[in-house]
Design an enzyme around this catalytic site. Structure first.
Site, PDB file in Angstrom:
ATOM      1  N   THR A 531      -4.497   4.520  -0.905  1.00  0.00           N
ATOM      2  CA  THR A 531      -3.070   4.762  -1.126  1.00  0.00           C
ATOM      3  C   THR A 531      -2.679   4.135  -2.456  1.00  0.00           C
ATOM      4  OG1 THR A 531      -2.603   4.802   1.228  1.00  0.00           O
ATOM      5  CG2 THR A 531      -0.738   4.380  -0.211  1.00  0.00           C
ATOM      6  N   PHE A 533       0.262   2.617  -4.643  1.00  0.00           N
ATOM      7  CA  PHE A 533       1.586   2.017  -4.515  1.00  0.00           C
ATOM      8  C   PHE A 533       2.159   1.799  -5.910  1.00  0.00           C
ATOM      9  CE2 PHE A 533       1.618   0.594  -0.038  1.00  0.00           C
ATOM     10  CZ  PHE A 533       0.275   0.757   0.290  1.00  0.00           C
TER      11      PHE A 533
END
Ligand code: PEP
Ligand code: MN
Length: 633
Positions: A531, A533
């Site tokens: 992921t 960020f």
């Protein structure tokens, strides 16, 4: 023998236990741990365990079978983390120590320190006293070399590790160094070990050329044995075998073996381990993959002119490339590279603003243990104060209001796709992207203790988490999946409900935080689950500060709804040679079937081509906002 203490015992009870040990002829050493604290009984005397079992405050008395006690996992179950200022060695960080084999002169040392510090290396190595096989080889600069190391520390803020060869030099080396290195040839110099047991400075203990792991740990035990010095770092640097293709044989077996036997941090020196420049990077990567807590690298501004160990010394370009690879590998084994961060740990940033009690904190969405919190730690380091927030909107609001100095929110996942809400919030709120970080996401099936996987009927999961674990969920069609908008929060929920037929999908940190059981580890459908960020702040990143190298610009714009409008905007970037690394479109709220385009450009706003492209872009659009320029992860 070790005496496991009851939690919350009084000081009087502890003193009584320690007195008892002394009267029986042993020396007590208190070892405090998060899980439990123990008194290790040092000394040759064989004491009866029964004598101590009855004492108030004693939970258990155990014999330690190993010839080393204070270094053993039995005495301390959790990993020791050695802290030198803001630098941590051990735990979930990978430390990088780098520098020349020997301190040769002022120019080469300061140049090395500055180059390495700019890359984020936190610990500078360099020998002032050199153990050389030949008496005619360069023997080091001695105290003058130590003074240069001190100057390098003042210049860059790096910590210093340097070798001490003789007991009578411990005092002077300790005066200048942050970490004292005991070289391979001195691993069993017992007088030197004893002298290092009297100081309160971390010691980096290299493995002897032909030492077994057990002998090495007993040398570490010498340093720990007085109870005064608790900070020993073990360094695998290759052993002597029949193999002659390399200078030594780097024994990477030692890394997991040591992690099982001892709580002490373990680092690896692939420079001495191989003796060959071309082999250093592959073995450094292998060391991190094997679970090492760090690497020690030799490098030199001009390796071919080095006074010692030139053939194994890296150039700075090679160090920089290796750091990028290590940064990518560390998350695979649940660690992060402990480089001095591109942004300082938030401290005073929000002080002048009104707001809640933690204006210096970093806001994230979710409960403690959320992946977003892990991303905060990955970016800012483990000292950052985190502020759990109910929603992504709350994170943005805290940043804008000055209730948090920064916010960290996910924007895309390699399996689940974009997290659209955060794109919309970037337009709605007056914030700037100041950084980004990529986190490997490992999901776990988590339940209350006693729940078996066959008991599970309901799964509480964030829709993103469920999407990333789709394969496992498909294998269990009998499970009903309930949506919760917080991974760690789903764990909290089944804990509070005391549900014995439910499981949550979240990080191992969340399982630990809520003291729950992991039923199945690594349940994401694809291990390549990352992921990205972004880090948001009120103000744009000041690129003039601490040499920040900006190479990414994020912009959002809208075009008219007519043929070729998007094409004309993209053509501007292509014609001016500006690389477009990402394009995302989102519907404009309140304007059905009209879109905003989010683009990431390679470069800095100050780059001529980027600046010119953005200027020209304005002729083709209805709206534009620069979302931020920052170093790419
Ligand atoms: C060194 O690190 O400079 C050194 C001499 O290493 P070792 O003791 O491992 O040979
Ligand atoms: Mn060397």
């Amino acid at each position: 023998m070790i005496i496991v203490l009851q939690p919350g015992l009084s000081d009087e009870q502890l003193h009584a236990i320690e007195d008892h040990v002394k009267r029986a002829g042993g020396s007590p050493v208190l070892v405090e741990g998060k899980e439990r604290s123990v008194v290790a009984v040092i000394g040759a005397a064989k004491l009866e365990t029964g004598l101590f079992e009855q004492l108030p405050g004693v939970a258990q008395v155990m014999r330690v079978s190993k010839p080393y006690k204070l270094a053993s996992r039995e005495v301390k179950r959790e990993d020791s983390v050695i802290r030198i200022g803001e630098v941590a060695i051990g735990g979930d960080q990978v430390v990088v120590m780098a520098g020349p084999c020997s301190v040769e002169n002022r120019k080469m040392l300061l140049e090395s320190a500055q180059k390495l510090s700019a890359m984020g290396v936190t610990i500078l190595r360099g020998g002032a006293y050199k153990p050389r096989t030949s008496p005619y080889a360069f023997q080091g600069m001695g105290e003058d070399g130590l003074k240069l190391l001190e100057e390098a520390r003042e210049l860059t803020g790096m910590k210093i590790v340097t070798e001490v060869m003789a007991p009578d030099k411990v005092e002077i080396v300790a005066k200048y160094a942050d970490i004292l290195q005991i070289g391979a040839r001195n691993m069993q110099n017992f007088d030197l070990l004893k002298e290092c047991a009297e100081i309160r400075k971390p010691v980096l203990l290299k493995r002897g050329l032909s030492a077994t792991i057990e002998e090495w740990l007993q040398s570490a035990e010498y340093i720990l044995s007085t109870g005064k010095n608790r900070d020993v770092i073990l360094c695998e640097r290759g052993i002597r075998t029949f193999e002659t293709s390399t200078r030594n044989t780097l024994d990477l077996n030692a890394v997991p073996v040591l992690h099982e036997k001892t709580h002490l941090p373990v680092i690896v020196d692939p420079s001495h381990g191989t003796g060959v420049r071309a082999y250093v990077a592959p073995l450094a990567m292998a060391a991190i993959a094997a679970g090492a807590d760090g690497v020690m690298l030799e490098c030199h501004p001009e390796p071919e002119k080095a006074l010692s160990d030139g053939p194994q010394s890296l150039t700075f370009d090679l160090v920089e490339r290796l750091l990028r690879d290590l940064e990518a590998i560390a998350p695979v084994v649940g660690k992060r590279l402990g480089l001095s961060h591109r942004l300082p740990v938030p401290s005073k940033a929000g002080k002048k603003h009104h707001g809640s009690a933690h204006p210096e904190a970093v806001a994230f969405q979710g409960e403690h243990g959320a992946f977003s919190e892990k991303a905060v730690r990955q970016f800012f380091g483990d000292k950052a104060k985190t502020s759990p927030s109910g929603s992504f909107r709350d994170v943005f609001e805290k940043v804008v209001a000055g209730d948090a100095a920064y916010g960290v929110v996910p924007v895309e996942n390699t399996l689940g796709g974009s997290i659209h809400q955060n794109y919309d919030l970037l337009v709605e709120f007056d914030v700037q992207i100041v950084g980004e970080t990529k986190l490997r996401v490992v999901h776990n099936l988590i339940a209350n203790r006693g729940t078996k996987i066959t008991d599970v009927k309901r799964i509480y999961a964030h829709p993103q988490a469920a999407a990333q674990c789709e394969r496992l969920l498909r294998q269990h069609p009998q499970w009903s999946v309930l949506q919760v908008y917080d991974t760690a929060g789903s764990v909290k929920m089944i804990k509070e409900e005391k549900a014995m037929d439910a499981a949550a999908i979240a990080s191992s940190a969340a399982a630990k935080h809520f003291d729950m059981e992991i039923l199945k580890e690594g349940i994401e459908s694809d291990p390549q689950n990352y992921t990205r960020f972004i880090v948001i702040a009120r103000d744009p990143l000041d690129s003039s500060k601490n040499g920040t190298r900006i190479d990414k610009v994020s912009v959002v714009y809208g075009t008219e709804n007519r043929p070729g409008a998007l094409f004309r905007t993209l053509e501007v970037f292509a014609r001016r040679g500006v690389n477009l690394s990402r394009l995302e479109s989102r519907p404009i709220p309140g304007k059905p079937f009209e879109y905003l385009f989010y683009v990431d450009l390679t470069g800095d706003l100050h780059d001529k081509a980027v600046a010119a492209a953005l200027k020209e872009l304005k002729e083709h659009i209805t709206f534009v906002k620069v979302l931020g320029c920052y170093p790419s992860a």
